[in-house]
Structures are given as structure tokens and as C-alpha cells.
Motif scaffolding. Structure first.
Motif, PDB file in Angstrom:
ATOM      1  N   ASP A 110      -2.810  -8.379  -3.737  1.00 47.16           N
ATOM      2  CA  ASP A 110      -2.733  -8.515  -2.286  1.00 47.16           C
ATOM      3  C   ASP A 110      -3.457  -9.783  -1.850  1.00 47.16           C
ATOM      4  N   MET A 139      -7.580   3.008  -6.175  1.00 44.57           N
ATOM      5  CA  MET A 139      -6.720   2.445  -7.209  1.00 44.57           C
ATOM      6  C   MET A 139      -7.325   2.605  -8.598  1.00 44.57           C
ATOM      7  N   SER A 145       1.714   1.909  -3.702  1.00 51.80           N
ATOM      8  CA  SER A 145       0.662   2.548  -4.493  1.00 51.80           C
ATOM      9  C   SER A 145       0.180   3.838  -3.841  1.00 51.80           C
ATOM     10  N   ARG A 179       0.828  -1.205   0.000  1.00 52.07           N
ATOM     11  CA  ARG A 179       0.000   0.000   0.000  1.00 52.07           C
ATOM     12  C   ARG A 179       0.865   1.259   0.000  1.00 52.07           C
ATOM     13  N   PHE A 199      -0.398  -4.972  -8.755  1.00 53.07           N
ATOM     14  CA  PHE A 199      -0.294  -5.366  -7.353  1.00 53.07           C
ATOM     15  C   PHE A 199      -1.367  -6.403  -7.049  1.00 53.07           C
ATOM     16  N   GLU A 256      -2.183  15.453  -5.756  1.00 53.63           N
ATOM     17  CA  GLU A 256      -3.324  14.549  -5.780  1.00 53.63           C
ATOM     18  C   GLU A 256      -3.716  14.225  -7.218  1.00 53.63           C
ATOM     19  N   LEU A 301      -1.460   4.193  -1.227  1.00 49.87           N
ATOM     20  CA  LEU A 301      -2.699   4.128  -0.456  1.00 49.87           C
ATOM     21  C   LEU A 301      -2.370   4.509   0.980  1.00 49.87           C
ATOM     22  N   MET A 303      -1.237   1.693 -12.718  1.00 49.50           N
ATOM     23  CA  MET A 303      -1.307   0.705 -11.646  1.00 49.50           C
ATOM     24  C   MET A 303      -2.638  -0.028 -11.645  1.00 49.50           C
ATOM     25  N   GLY A 304      -2.548  -1.321 -11.328  1.00 51.24           N
ATOM     26  CA  GLY A 304      -3.767  -2.091 -11.103  1.00 51.24           C
ATOM     27  C   GLY A 304      -3.587  -2.865  -9.818  1.00 51.24           C
ATOM     28  N   MET A 305      -4.691  -3.106  -9.099  1.00 48.10           N
ATOM     29  CA  MET A 305      -4.534  -3.831  -7.836  1.00 48.10           C
ATOM     30  C   MET A 305      -5.680  -4.821  -7.642  1.00 48.10           C
ATOM     31  N   ILE A 339      -3.635  10.551  -8.976  1.00 48.11           N
ATOM     32  CA  ILE A 339      -4.806   9.950  -9.612  1.00 48.11           C
ATOM     33  C   ILE A 339      -4.460   9.523 -11.035  1.00 48.11           C
ATOM     34  N   ARG A 347      -2.447   6.329 -10.993  1.00 48.31           N
ATOM     35  CA  ARG A 347      -3.259   5.147 -10.738  1.00 48.31           C
ATOM     36  C   ARG A 347      -4.154   4.834 -11.912  1.00 48.31           C
ATOM     37  N   ARG A 348      -4.637   5.871 -12.586  1.00 46.90           N
ATOM     38  CA  ARG A 348      -5.544   5.644 -13.706  1.00 46.90           C
ATOM     39  C   ARG A 348      -4.836   5.009 -14.899  1.00 46.90           C
ATOM     40  N   PHE A 382      -7.522  -7.332  -4.731  1.00 48.04           N
ATOM     41  CA  PHE A 382      -7.624  -7.378  -3.269  1.00 48.04           C
ATOM     42  C   PHE A 382      -8.023  -8.758  -2.772  1.00 48.04           C
ATOM     43  N   GLU A 392     -11.317  -2.462   1.609  1.00 46.71           N
ATOM     44  CA  GLU A 392     -10.849  -2.887   0.291  1.00 46.71           C
ATOM     45  C   GLU A 392     -11.649  -2.230  -0.826  1.00 46.71           C
TER      46      GLU A 392
END
Lengths: 342, 660
Positions: A191, B247, A77, A74, A189, A99, A79, A110-112, A103, A106-107, A114, B240
Motif C-alpha cells: 500500500d 495481517m 485482505s 483492504r 499487498f 475468524e 481488513l 498474505m503479506g502486506m 487468521i 493471513r498467517r 504499509f 497501520e
């Protein structure tokens, strides 16, 4: 595969939880243990960690719950905002991003995925997958087309209009995977993506995941508390405990040369023969006389078991994929690994 | 070992310290009482002398005057009342009951509304809800109460959405900004314990008499739970899901509108349900400030002792309440279901289309058959007089009459009046000391301090005797409710079938507007103290029964099994396993019973009491805003004292037992 600039480079990263972590971190002069820090009223989520993740590599972060692995990811990324140190993603210090820029990062990059999927319960599969595209303002037909493409990729075609609660756990995680892939991220990512699934489904999803990875070749940071899973998937494994890194190495090295007792405990019950590859035990030729057919250095000792047992040579030549001999393998050493003797 | 023994030492010290203080408080209280009994207590220690009482009401009046006239707030509020709010109310009034205002379309024929209710009910919860929806509206029309019911509904359809929007906005703000939440919390708890008469008068003064004031009071009354539910829902969104939103690159606004609010859907809809139910409860009560509708009619009918008509109106109100409750609850649990691909649009919107077609169809039909548009004066089937005769002759049966009269005599002469006189005889400081020691004993230091502050304020408000009478009514009603409710709950909890049906009955009873509870009380006991206590008693018994059952049935099965295997009898199991574990939950019910009683005791002023409620009701006729506020705050402070003590006990207890 490895390029010279790392995708993610973390240097001396700290993440402390508590009343005023920055000030506390500055006051830390000597090295203090996790428990000492806790006695001061702080929790060290991540404690002085330096790691680099190279392009196209799959880095698995392994640790028991509370070891700080999820916190670390986290931090990558953002978070979580880190307390000390620097994290660079593609050479950019992410703590310095505005900020807006964060954004954008991330747009687009990055992908995550969970552990409990994190799906939006009020949206259908299609709408969930298209969500990141919608957020960055892509128009409806375009994002629909892209979403359908990824849904097909994860094998959920025909379920686009279902709601998350109408799907099984495995299917829900496929939606989570599809959503994280929708924007074609550079960095992926995951998790503990498969921990919430039952063992059979987990195995199936791991295979599926390896297939996807082969196809897409992304840079991956994968978190798990399951050592077998780590060994199965990783290019490199990071083992964490109490917020700090115990060892960061390839699976073979971790199994063969555990750096600390803690790591050794993990490797104890592992069938080393299934993990260790022949070329890890390979020694230089150094004038030894080589005879007979070479074995493939990319195979695990377990795969070579029959040869090792039946052969009577002391030294076996080892060749790479192209058939070029790269060294020799002491049969006895390999048999020791196979039989679990030290 | 050493650490353990010092810890033990500390605990015993604490307990000893606590009981020492408690004993000191009690000794002081009894010394004062004794002094009074033998006649040595100076008068200024018995009651606070008139001269020492600050003119709070006048000061408040001056402040309100300043806000109202000097600051010109009244122009703003009057503008809102006469502008947008009145416009909305006129529109809904025109559509539902045919008020001569824009858009001059209404009234909508009753049959058209009933048929839409059937379709909506079916879509939400199958045939049972369809029957409930249709049945309610058909009953209302056929019994000849359509116009009244629609007067009530026209206020609800405006107030509920407004209360929802405001509650949602404030709830989001409270979730977003901690300082705002901290500021809102005490205000909300006061608002939730403030008697409804206190909502009414400011509404009248600032927003004109009639529907607008009714709507404002209703909205104010319904907002607090919406705020709480919104904040609760937003806090409960899974981390989450939030991270998934981040994310996906959501901006702050996108996070709120696309992630948080939809993910908190369930809690927000529960809030909607509460808003609707509170709106209904309040709209009925706005009869006290002259709002026409079901409440006003019920008030008039009960006032002239027309029991049959009161009963019919009561049934209408109950049906409306149950229907609104069930439908909104069905909406809460209703989850979206996907359509197969390639479903044509008319099939996707089947329900809305059918409702629309039927609505138009019945509107047209009612042009041909006027009975479908309006049930006329001579056509309705009201049996008011006949029911009146039945009820009165039933009550006149010797056995029944004997029982109620004996009960009335017994309760009045043997229980209520002696109890009241005892409470009134206690000197003010002794009374405060007793309440403080109760709070301290039950809840600990904080509740004890609050009890001291709150009751001292009440003592200095100048309405001590009336406050004591209010308290006496509440205590007697809750005690009687506990005597009846707890054993009932215990017996019901033995079988799962019984507890299920009694819980359902309790849930249904809780949706009734409190006003309804006056009907049986007046029927059985006429207009006197016993009727007051009785109406509060049935109102307060509901949460007691409910939480007794919930508490007992939520005792973990392995514990009751362990008791069974230890060879305990049913009684032993109940006393030493189930009760101790269920007590914290039961305390919540007890607390609710007290809060409900404080609410109901004020409404019971209608029957005729001598407490704060009576005075409060009197202020409604005038413009004594200051006095109204002082009286309202007295009720609120007394209620809060008990609320704090009991909920703090329940919390400590739960923590110590390791429950949730």
C-alpha cells in the motif's frame, strides 16, 4: 506466466461507508454517481469493481488520494468487510471465512506493506520481522533463523537489534518489507510503500523491489498515486477514481489508448516513448517485403530512438527475444510516438 | 449569495433568540432581588422552606444500610480489607517501616533504599535525577522523618500498582465496549469532581479504619485518570500498526497484548505518572481518617502551630512528590536503545546488577554501622524549633507584619465579607437564575439546562447557605488568582526563557499534594478566612499562569508576524491578535483553576471554614454516610456546572477559530 485460475477474483465489489450500508446498497436500483451517493449520506469507498489478479502478475492500482485504491486492497485482505459482491482468494470466498480461517489465511498466504510502515515501536528489527511467525506460534530459534534470512534479503543485516525509530525511513520500510515476506506469502499487498520516502530513496527502493520480485516471483497488488511508479513497475495498471475503475490495462495500452478523458489527463505529460514497447505498435507482416536487420520488440521506442531516426526504411521488421520475426513496425508511427505527435 | 444571506439571517435569529432568553432570565432574577430589597418577597421564595426539603440523607442512609447489611456487601469488603489487601499492606509495611508482620525482614536500611534510588535515577535521567533520588531519601532519613515517610510510601507502593491494574482493565473495557464507555463517562466526571472527604467515609465504613481504608480511598481516587489515559492511548494507536497486526494473523488476545497495549505505551505511562502523583496526594490526605504517616504528622504540627516542623515535613513531601514525578516522567520519555551484538549479559543488565550489588552492600554495611540502618531519635538534624523561631521573628518584622495585617484587614473587611453577605442575601431562585444565565451565556443551551438542574438539586439538598459560602470562597479565590496570575503569565510569555522557567515552576508546583499549600497560608495569615482564600489562590493561580503562557506562546508565529508587519504596537498585538487566539486555551486554565479551587476549599476546612467542607469533615467522625454523600454531591454538582459551561465555550470557540 498466467495460470487459468486467478489468485484474486473480485466481482461487483461494493464498499460503502455510512449508517446502514447493506440496506442502502439493496435499495440502490439505478446506477447512481459517487456524488449522488454522497448526497444520500454514504461514501462509496469501492463502487462496483470487478478485477482479477493472476498468479505471478504485478497489478498496480493507481489513483489519487480518496479514489478508493487503499480501500479496495483492504477488501482483498478483508481488513474491511465488503458491502456487496464477492471476493475469492484461491477460489475461496473470503467473506464466508470464519475468524479462525481468516487468521490462518493471513498467517500463511498474505503479506502486506504499509505506507507509514506500521512497525511496532517497542520491538527491535528482528522482533518486528519475526512477529508474524511468533503469532502463528513458531518456536524462537526457528523464527529467528527465518527472520535473519529475510533481513539479509532486504539488506539490513547488522541492524537486527535496532529499534524502528533508530532507522531512516528507507530502512524502516525495508523492515516492513521483510516482515511481510517472513511467512513466505503467496500474495503480496503493498500500500503505497514508497510514498513516504524522499525521491532519491524512492528510486532506490523501486529498484530493490524489482530485484526482489524477479527473485521471488510473487503475485503482487501494488498501490500508488504516482503514475511514473505505476508505469515503471506494473504488468497491468488499474486506474481508479471515486471508487470505480476507469481503466484496467497494460501500461502501453493505457498510454496509447486511454479509455476515458480522466485517464488521458494522466498520460498527457508522460514521455510515451519511454513506456511504449515496439511490439505494441507492431502490425502483422501481411505480405510486406521485409529487408534488413530486425529490431527487438521488447525494447521501448525510446531505446530504439537512434535506429528510428537514422534508418530510412518505411517498415522495420520486429523480432521477439528468440530472433523470430513477429511483424512490422511503421517507422513513421514510431517516430510520432517518439516526438510526442499524435 | 442567497444561501449566504439566509444563513446570516439564521445566525442573527439565533443570537437574538439567545440574548432575548438571557435578558428574560436576568430580569426575573433582578425582580426577585428587588422584591426582597423592598421587603415584599414571601419567605418561601427567599429560601426553600425546611418542610419542602426531601430527606435525601436519610433515604441514602437507608439505601446504604440495605447494601451494607441486608445484601451483605460489607462482609465481602471487610474480607478484602482483612484478607488480601491487609496482607499486601502488612508486607510492604514490614519491608519499609518494620511493622511486625510477615515476612519479618524489614525495615530495609534507609541507605540501601537511597542508593537504589540513585542508581534508578541515573538510569532514567542521568546525574540530576540520581542526585534528586538520593538527596530525597538522605534528607528524609537525616531530618528524622524516615519512619513516617515509609508509612506513607508503604501505602503508595501497594495502592499505585493496584490502581494501575484496575485502571488499565477498566480503560481497556471502555475502549472495547462503547456502552461501557458511555456509562463510565458521567461516573468519571462526577468522581473527578467529588471532594476527597466523600471518598474517605465509605472507605472507612466498608474497609475498616487505618491503612486499609486509606489504601482503598487512595486507589479509588487514582483510578479515573488511568482509565482515561488508557482509552486515549488505545484509540490513538496508528491504524497501520493495527492493520499490520491483523495481517500478521493476530488473534484478538494477541492484538491486545502484543499490539495495542505496547503501542499505547506512552499514554499508559503518562497514566502511571498520574496514578503515582494522585496516590501521593491522597495518601497525605488520608491523615483525616487517622492514617499514620507524613500527612498525619503535618496535620498535627499545623494544628499546634509548629511552623518549623510543618515546614520540614512540607519539604519532605515536596521532595518525594518531585522525585516520583520526575522519575516516572523520565520513564515515559525513555525509549529502548539497542545493544551491539555480542554484548555479554552482565553488560545488558548492568544497571540492575549495580543496583542489586549496592543494595546488598549497604544492607550489610548497615549491620556494622547502625547509623546507616536507622537515624535515631537523638541523631537527626531536625531544626524544627530554630526554624520556628526564624519564621516567627521574620513574620514579626514590622514591615512584614504591617503588610500581612493590612492585607488581612483589607481583604476581610472590604472585599470578602461584603461579597459573602451579598451572595447570601440573594434569594435562592434568583441565585439559580443568575447561575443559569451565566452558563447559558457562556456555554449555550445544554450547559444552561444542566446548571438549572444541578443548582436546583443543590437548593433542595438542605445545605444551601453552606453551598453559597463554598461558592463564594471559590469565586473570590479564582478572581484574585486571575488578577495575579494572568498578568504574570502575559509578562512571562514575552520571553521564551522566562516562560520556560515559569512553566517548569508551575509544573513542579502542580505535583505538590494540595495539603502543602496550607503551610504558607497559615504562616502568613494565621487561621481565618483570608488564609483559606490565600491557600486556594496560590493553588488556583498555577494553572492560570500555566495556560496563559501556553495559550500565548502557541499563537502561530505568522499571525504575530502579520500583526508586527501591520505596524501594531505591543499592546495592540496583545489585545487584538494574541488574546483572541489564546483565549480558548486560557479558558482551559480558568476551568482547571475553578476545579482546583473546589478541591482545595474542602481541604481548607482544616483551617476553619463555615462551608460544605466543614460539615464534610465533621461527618468523618461519625457514620453519617448519607449526609456525607449529599454534601459531596453538592460540591460535585456546582463544580460540574462551571466545568460544562467553560469547556463547552472553549470547544465552540476553538472550532470557530479553526484551531486544532
Amino acid at each position: 506466466m498466467r495460470a487459468s485460475t486467478p489468485v484474486i477474483s473480485a466481482r461487483n465489489v461494493w464498499k460503502l461507508f455510512g449508517p446502514s450500508p447493506e440496506r442502502y446498497l439493496k435499495s440502490l436500483s439505478a446506477i447512481r454517481s459517487f456524488d449522488e451517493i454522497r448526497a444520500d449520506g454514504y461514501i462509496a469507498g469501492v463502487k462496483d469493481v470487478s478485477i482479477r489478479v493472476d498468479r505471478g502478475e504485478m497489478l498496480v492500482i493507481m489513483g489519487l488520494s480518496g479514489s478508493g485504491k487503499s480501500t479496495l486492497v483492504r477488501c482483498f485482505s478483508r481488513l474491511h468487510s465488503i458491502t456487496g459482491g464477492t471476493i475469492e482468494v484461491d477460489g475461496q470466498d473470503i467473506m464466508k471465512l470464519s475468524e479462525r480461517d481468516l487468521i490462518e489465511l493471513r498467517r500463511n498466504k498474505m503479506g502486506m506493506v504499509f505506507q507509514s510502515f506500521g512497525l511496532l515501536p517497542h520491538r527491535t528489527v528482528l522482533e518486528n520481522v519475526a512477529f508474524p511467525l511468533e503469532m502463528r506460534g513458531q518456536d524462537c530459534p526457528e523464527r529467528r533463523e527465518r527472520a535473519l534470512e529475510v533481513i539479509k534479503l532486504v539488506g539490513l543485516d547488522g541492524r537486527e537489534d535496532y529499534f524502528p525509530r533508530e532507522l531512516s525511513g528507507g530502512q524502516q520500510q525495508r523492515v516492513g518489507i521483510a516482515r511481510s515476506l517472513a511467512i513466505e506469502p503467496d500474495i503480496w499487498f503493498l500500500d503505497e510503500p514508497f510514498s513516504a520516502l524522499d525521491p532519491l530513496i524512492r528510486r532506490e527502493m523501486q529498484d530493490e523491489f524489482l530485484r526482489l520480485q524477479e527473485m521471488l516471483g510473487k503475485t503482487i497488488v501494488f498501490i500508488t498515486h504516482d503514475f511514473d511508479e505505476a508505469l515503471r513497475l506494473a504488468d497491468r495498471i488499474v486506474i481508479m477514481r471515486d471508487g470505480s475503475v476507469e481503466q484496467c490495462d497494460s501500461p502501453d495500452q493505457i498510454v496509447m489508448k486511454p479509455a476515458t478523458e480522466y485517464v488521458a489527463k494522466f498520460t498527457e505529460d508522460i514521455d510515451k516513448a519511454r513506456v511504449v514497447h515496439a511490439n505494441v505498435l507492431t502490425k502483422p507482416v501481411n505480405g510486406h517485403v521485409l529487408e534488413g536487420a530486425p529490431i527487438n520488440g521488447g525494447s521501448t521506442i525510446h531505446e530504439l530512438a537512434r535506429v528510428l531516426v537514422n534508418d530510412n526504411r518505411i517498415l522495420l521488421p520486429v523480432a521477439n527475444d528468440k530472433g523470430v520475426v513477429t511483424g512490422v513496425l511503421e517507422r513513421n508511427a514510431a517516430l510520432n510516438v517518439l516526438l510526442g505527435a499524435e | 449569495m442567497a444561501a449566504l444571506s439566509t444563513e446570516l439571517q439564521e445566525i442573527t435569529d439565533k443570537l437574538w433568540g439567545r440574548s432575548r432568553l438571557l435578558i428574560a432570565l436576568l430580569i426575573m432574577a433582578f425582580a426577585l432581588i428587588l422584591a426582597k430589597a423592598i421587603g415584599v418577597l414571601p419567605e418561601w421564595l427567599n429560601r426553600i422552606p425546611e418542610a419542602a426539603i426531601p430527606p435525601t440523607a436519610q433515604v441514602l442512609d437507608a439505601i446504604f444500610n440495605f447494601i451494607q447489611n441486608e445484601l451483605g456487601i460489607i462482609y465481602v469488603t471487610r474480607f478484602i480489607a482483612e484478607g488480601p489487601l491487609e496482607f499486601l499492606l502488612d508486607t510492604s509495611g514490614n519491608l519499609l517501616e518494620g511493622k511486625r508482620r510477615w515476612p519479618y525482614l524489614g525495615p530495609i536500611p534507609w541507605s540501601a533504599i537511597a542508593v537504589v534510588a540513585v542508581v534508578v535515577g541515573y538510569a532514567l535521567g542521568g546525574w540530576r535525577l540520581a542526585a534528586l533520588g538520593g538527596g530525597t531519601f538522605i534528607w528524609t532519613a537525616v531530618i528524622g522523618q524516615w519512619k513516617m515517610a515509609m508509612q506513607t510510601m508503604s501505602v503508595i507502593v501497594v495502592s499505585a500498582p493496584l490502581a494501575f491494574l484496575m485502571g488499565l482493565t477498566l480503560g481497556v473495557a471502555a475502549w472495547k465496549y462503547r456502552w461501557f464507555e458511555r456509562m463510565m463517562k458521567p461516573i468519571l466526571s462526577v468522581l473527578q469532581t467529588l471532594p476527597f472527604f466523600t471518598y474517605l467515609l465509605p472507605a472507612v465504613i466498608f474497609f475498616k479504619v487505618g491503612p486499609t481504608a486509606g489504601a482503598v480511598a487512595t486507589i479509588t481516587f487514582a483510578i479515573p485518570p488511568m482509565i482515561l489515559m488508557t482509552t486515549l492511548g488505545l484509540k490513538k494507536v496508528s491504524p497501520e500498526v493495527i492493520e499490520a497486526g491483523h495481517m500478521s494473523g493476530c488473534t484478538r488476545w494477541q492484538m491486545l497484548s502484543h499490539v495495542y497495549v505496547p503501542a499505547a505505551r506512552t499514554e499508559i505511562l503518562v497514566g502511571v505518572n498520574q496514578v503515582i502523583m494522585l496516590c501521593l496526594a491522597m495518601v497525605v490526605l488520608t491523615a483525616f481518617i487517622g492514617m499514620p504517616g507524613l500527612g498525619a504528622k503535618l496535620l498535627a504540627m499545623m494544628g499546634s502551630f509548629k511552623l518549623g516542623r510543618s515546614f520540614e515535613i512540607g519539604v519532605t513531601i515536596v521532595l518525594l512528590a518531585v522525585m516520583l514525578d520526575r522519575m516516572s516522567k523520565a520513564w515515559v520519555v525513555k525509549q529502548p536503545v539497542h545493544f551491539e551484538r555480542g554484548t555479554p549479559w552482565w553488560k545488558r543488565h548492568q544497571v540492575s546488577l549495580i543496583a542489586l550489588v549496592l543494595f546488598i552492600g549497604f544492607t550489610l554495611l548497615s549491620q556494622v554501622f547502625p547509623i546507616l540502618a536507622e537515624v535515631g531519635r537523638k541523631q537527626h538534624l531536625s531544626q524544627g524549633k530554630e526554624i520556628d523561631v526564624v519564621i516567627k521573628s521574620f513574620l514579626a518584622i514590622d514591615a512584614i507584619k504591617g503588610t500581612t495585617e493590612w492585607l488581612r484587614w483589607f481583604l476581610n473587611v472590604k472585599v470578602l465579607i461584603p461579597f459573602r453577605n451579598t451572595l447570601l442575601a440573594i434569594p435562592t431562585p434568583a441565585f439559580i437564575l443568575l447561575v443559569v444565565s451565566f452558563s447559558y451565556w457562556v456555554g449555550g443551551r445544554r450547559p444552561g439546562i444542566y446548571a438549572a438542574v444541578f443548582f436546583t438539586v443543590v437548593a433542595f439538598s438542605g445545605w444551601w447557605d453552606r453551598s453559597v459560602i463554598t461558592l463564594y470562597t471559590v469565586i473570590s479565590a479564582v478572581a484574585l488568582a486571575a488578577i495575579i496570575g494572568i498578568p504574570l503569565g502575559v509578562v512571562a510569555a514575552r520571553s521564551s526563557r522566562w516562560s520556560k522557567s515559569i512553566l517548569l515552576a508551575c509544573d513542579t508546583a502542580q505535583t505538590f499534594p494540595s495539603f502543602i499549600y496550607l503551610i504558607p497560608a497559615i504562616m502568613l495569615f494565621g487561621v481565618n478566612d483570608v488564609a483559606v482564600v490565600f491557600s486556594i489562590l496560590i493553588f488556583a493561580a498555577v494553572p492560570l499562569i500555566r495556560y496563559t503562557i501556553i495559550g500565548l506562546s502557541s499563537v502561530p508565529p505568522e499571525m504575530t508576524e502579520a500583526a508586527d508587519m501591520s505596524g501594531s504596537t505591543r499592546r495592540q498585538k496583545l489585545m487584538s491578535v494574541q488574546f483572541p487566539l489564546a483565549l480558548p486555551t486560557m479558558a482551559v486554565g480558568f476551568n482547571q483553576a475553578i476545579m482546583f479551587s473546589f478541591f482545595m476549599v474542602i481541604i481548607a476546612a482544616f483551617i476553619g471554614t463555615q462551608d460544605l467542607g466543614q460539615e464534610l469533615q465533621r461527618t468523618l467522625a461519625g457514620t453519617e454516610l448519607g449526609k456525607n454523600f449529599v454534601l459531596g454531591l453538592n460540591v460535585s454538582l456546582m463544580a460540574l456546572t462551571f466545568d460544562m459551561a467553560i469547556s463547552s465555550w472553549a470547544e465552540q470557540r476553538k472550532k470557530r477559530l479553526g484551531l486544532d
